[in-house]
Design a protein around this motif. Structure first.
Motif, PDB file in Angstrom:
ATOM      1  N   THR A 125       1.113   2.334  -6.398  1.00 14.14           N
ATOM      2  CA  THR A 125       1.405   1.674  -4.998  1.00 14.14           C
ATOM      3  C   THR A 125       0.269   2.396  -3.770  1.00 14.14           C
ATOM      4  OG1 THR A 125       3.668   1.389  -5.280  1.00 14.14           O
ATOM      5  CG2 THR A 125       2.840   1.255  -3.062  1.00 14.14           C
ATOM      6  N   ILE A 126      -0.176   3.635  -4.025  1.00 13.32           N
ATOM      7  CA  ILE A 126      -1.124   4.198  -2.985  1.00 13.32           C
ATOM      8  C   ILE A 126      -2.202   3.615  -3.374  1.00 13.32           C
ATOM      9  CG2 ILE A 126      -2.079   6.358  -2.729  1.00 13.32           C
ATOM     10  CD1 ILE A 126       0.685   7.668  -3.233  1.00 13.32           C
ATOM     11  N   VAL A 127      -2.802   3.745  -4.449  1.00 17.10           N
ATOM     12  CA  VAL A 127      -4.108   3.116  -4.763  1.00 17.10           C
ATOM     13  C   VAL A 127      -4.376   1.610  -4.591  1.00 17.10           C
ATOM     14  CG1 VAL A 127      -6.009   3.084  -6.791  1.00 17.10           C
ATOM     15  CG2 VAL A 127      -4.345   4.929  -6.562  1.00 17.10           C
ATOM     16  N   ARG A 128      -3.418   0.774  -4.726  1.00 16.54           N
ATOM     17  CA  ARG A 128      -3.597  -0.492  -4.428  1.00 16.54           C
ATOM     18  C   ARG A 128      -3.608  -0.669  -2.944  1.00 16.54           C
ATOM     19  NH1 ARG A 128      -3.546  -3.246  -8.833  1.00 16.54           N
ATOM     20  NH2 ARG A 128      -2.889  -2.556 -10.836  1.00 16.54           N
ATOM     21  N   ASP A 135      -8.573   4.427   7.056  1.00 20.59           N
ATOM     22  CA  ASP A 135      -8.722   2.963   7.511  1.00 20.59           C
ATOM     23  C   ASP A 135      -7.388   2.896   8.008  1.00 20.59           C
ATOM     24  OD1 ASP A 135      -9.794   0.078   7.110  1.00 20.59           O
ATOM     25  OD2 ASP A 135      -7.492   0.048   6.844  1.00 20.59           O
ATOM     26  N   PRO A 136      -7.195   2.148   9.475  1.00 23.89           N
ATOM     27  CA  PRO A 136      -5.967   2.257  10.017  1.00 23.89           C
ATOM     28  C   PRO A 136      -4.951   1.375   9.234  1.00 23.89           C
ATOM     29  CG  PRO A 136      -7.900   1.639  11.613  1.00 23.89           C
ATOM     30  CD  PRO A 136      -8.366   1.854  10.206  1.00 23.89           C
ATOM     31  N   GLU A 137      -5.308   0.405   8.400  1.00 25.86           N
ATOM     32  CA  GLU A 137      -4.184  -0.224   7.519  1.00 25.86           C
ATOM     33  C   GLU A 137      -3.746   0.568   6.596  1.00 25.86           C
ATOM     34  OE1 GLU A 137      -5.256  -4.119   6.237  1.00 25.86           O
ATOM     35  OE2 GLU A 137      -5.860  -4.686   8.458  1.00 25.86           O
ATOM     36  N   VAL A 138      -4.693   1.367   5.945  1.00 22.34           N
ATOM     37  CA  VAL A 138      -4.264   2.337   4.896  1.00 22.34           C
ATOM     38  C   VAL A 138      -3.361   3.233   5.349  1.00 22.34           C
ATOM     39  CG1 VAL A 138      -5.051   3.847   3.045  1.00 22.34           C
ATOM     40  CG2 VAL A 138      -6.253   1.797   3.631  1.00 22.34           C
ATOM     41  N   LYS A 139      -3.603   4.034   6.593  1.00 24.28           N
ATOM     42  CA  LYS A 139      -2.979   4.978   7.071  1.00 24.28           C
ATOM     43  C   LYS A 139      -1.562   4.492   7.554  1.00 24.28           C
ATOM     44  CE  LYS A 139      -4.817   7.612  10.176  1.00 24.28           C
ATOM     45  NZ  LYS A 139      -5.801   8.231  11.415  1.00 24.28           N
ATOM     46  N   ALA A 140      -1.354   3.212   7.896  1.00 27.23           N
ATOM     47  CA  ALA A 140      -0.072   2.713   8.130  1.00 27.23           C
ATOM     48  C   ALA A 140       0.737   2.463   6.827  1.00 27.23           C
ATOM     49  CB  ALA A 140      -0.112   1.342   8.918  1.00 27.23           C
ATOM     50  N   ALA A 141       0.087   2.243   5.903  1.00 30.47           N
ATOM     51  CA  ALA A 141       0.844   1.947   4.580  1.00 30.47           C
ATOM     52  C   ALA A 141       1.260   3.302   4.054  1.00 30.47           C
ATOM     53  CB  ALA A 141      -0.151   1.167   3.519  1.00 30.47           C
ATOM     54  N   MET A 142       0.429   4.287   4.151  1.00 30.34           N
ATOM     55  CA  MET A 142       0.791   5.667   3.674  1.00 30.34           C
ATOM     56  C   MET A 142       2.090   6.272   4.533  1.00 30.34           C
ATOM     57  SD  MET A 142      -1.140   6.191   1.195  1.00 30.34           S
ATOM     58  CE  MET A 142      -1.033   4.505   0.858  1.00 30.34           C
TER      59      MET A 142
END
Length: 322
Positions: free
Chosen positions: A44-47, A277-284
């Motif tokens: 999930t993290i990598v995707r 990346d802002p979207e990745v940070k939000a997902a994390m």
């Protein structure tokens, strides 16, 4: 519209699509091996970071799940790959655990890889079935488990996994005797704890968020050094008087051994950019993952230290796999 107009419109559309397509469309892809199955925490993290990583690398990113044997299948594929900068893997705790629980590995866990970065981690919790376990904190759990110790049990997602060893770390810190019941995966383990087949187990935060909200499971404490953002009132075991309980689910980017320094630098910089990346940070943040990418050298030192640390836990728990 006549034929010429249609033809000009088609050519214009084709040109626009070519401009919109990435300049690296014909570049060999970056193969990202995951030694875990689809839908797992690392997957999930990598995707979530796949698009940002491709942009940062300036090349396509292809994710390949190669689960099996506690991560050995996927890691074996990584170490056999050419060190050309087009193959990496994302490993987790089991990479450091496996040398101690398996009699023989088809690779050297430290010398057959090139560490790129320990990117971050996911907190672990100790959860209990509230109908079976009256305890609400670590001290109360310790007292509860000392009553008829031969009758208590805890579940793990598999013998010799980091979840198993995290549970052993808690049991050892509490100074109690509890029977270990291994499962094949976290999902079945959690299902049986909820159903009352087992009393407790260690779980990742995303896997039990719904159950904690509904009250079908109760969290006793966080196993890492820091509290979890989504559960600010839940103290760590260290805060509750058990500082020796310190483990979380980390994930790291590695490449085959003998990767040229220029490629190490390129991939490391891309990983930093992708997870910033802002979207990745939000997902994390949504998954309560803690992102703090390390340098390649720090990653090498961390992996060595973790392997040594888990080796001691394995000896205490007397865990051995063929």
């Amino acid at each position: 519209m006549n034929f010429n107009h249609k033809r000009r419109a088609a050519l214009a559309l084709g040109a626009a699509l070519m401009l919109a397509a990435p300049a690296w469309a014909d570049t060999p892809p970056m193969r990202v091996i995951l030694p875990v199955g689809p839908g797992s925490g690392v997957d999930t993290i990598v995707r979530a970071a796949q698009v940002a990583l491709a942009k940062a690398l300036n090349q396509p990113v292809v994710i390949e799940n190669l689960p099996g044997a506690g991560g050995i299948t996927g890691t074996s594929a990584l170490v056999k790959a050419a060190p050309d900068g087009n193959t990496i893997a994302v490993i987790s705790n089991n990479h450091a655990v496996n040398p101690s629980v398996f009699k023989k590995l088809p690779y050297d866990s430290l010398n057959d890889i090139t560490p790129i970065s320990v990117v971050g981690g996911s907190p672990f919790l100790l959860v209990v079935n509230p109908k079976l376990v009256s305890a609400r904190n670590a001290k109360e759990l310790q007292a509860f488990l000392k009553i008829k110790p031969e009758e208590h049990n805890y579940a793990s997602s598999g013998n010799g996994t980091v979840i198993h060893l995290a549970g052993e770390m808690v049991i050892d810190a509490l100074g109690v005797e509890v029977r270990h019941v291994p499962y094949k995966g976290m999902g079945p383990m959690i299902t049986d704890i909820m159903a009352g087949q087992l009393e407790m187990g260690v779980a990742s935060v995303p896997s039990v968020q719904g159950q904690l909200k509904s009250g079908t499971l109760r969290a006793i404490g966080v196993l890492g050094k820091s509290r979890v953002a989504s559960l600010p009132d839940l103290p760590t075991f260290a805060e509750q008087g058990f500082p020796e309980v310190d483990v979380m689910g980390w994930f790291a980017v590695v490449a085959p051994a003998r990767l040229p320094a220029a490629q190490v630098k390129r991939i490391h910089e891309a990983v930093l950019a992708a997870f910033a990346d802002p979207e990745v940070k939000a997902a994390m943040a949504k998954q309560d993952n803690v992102i703090n990418p390390s340098t390649p050298e720090a990653a090498r030192q961390f992996l060595k230290a973790e392997q040594e640390r888990f080796a001691k836990i394995v000896v205490k728990a007397n865990v051995k796999l063929d």
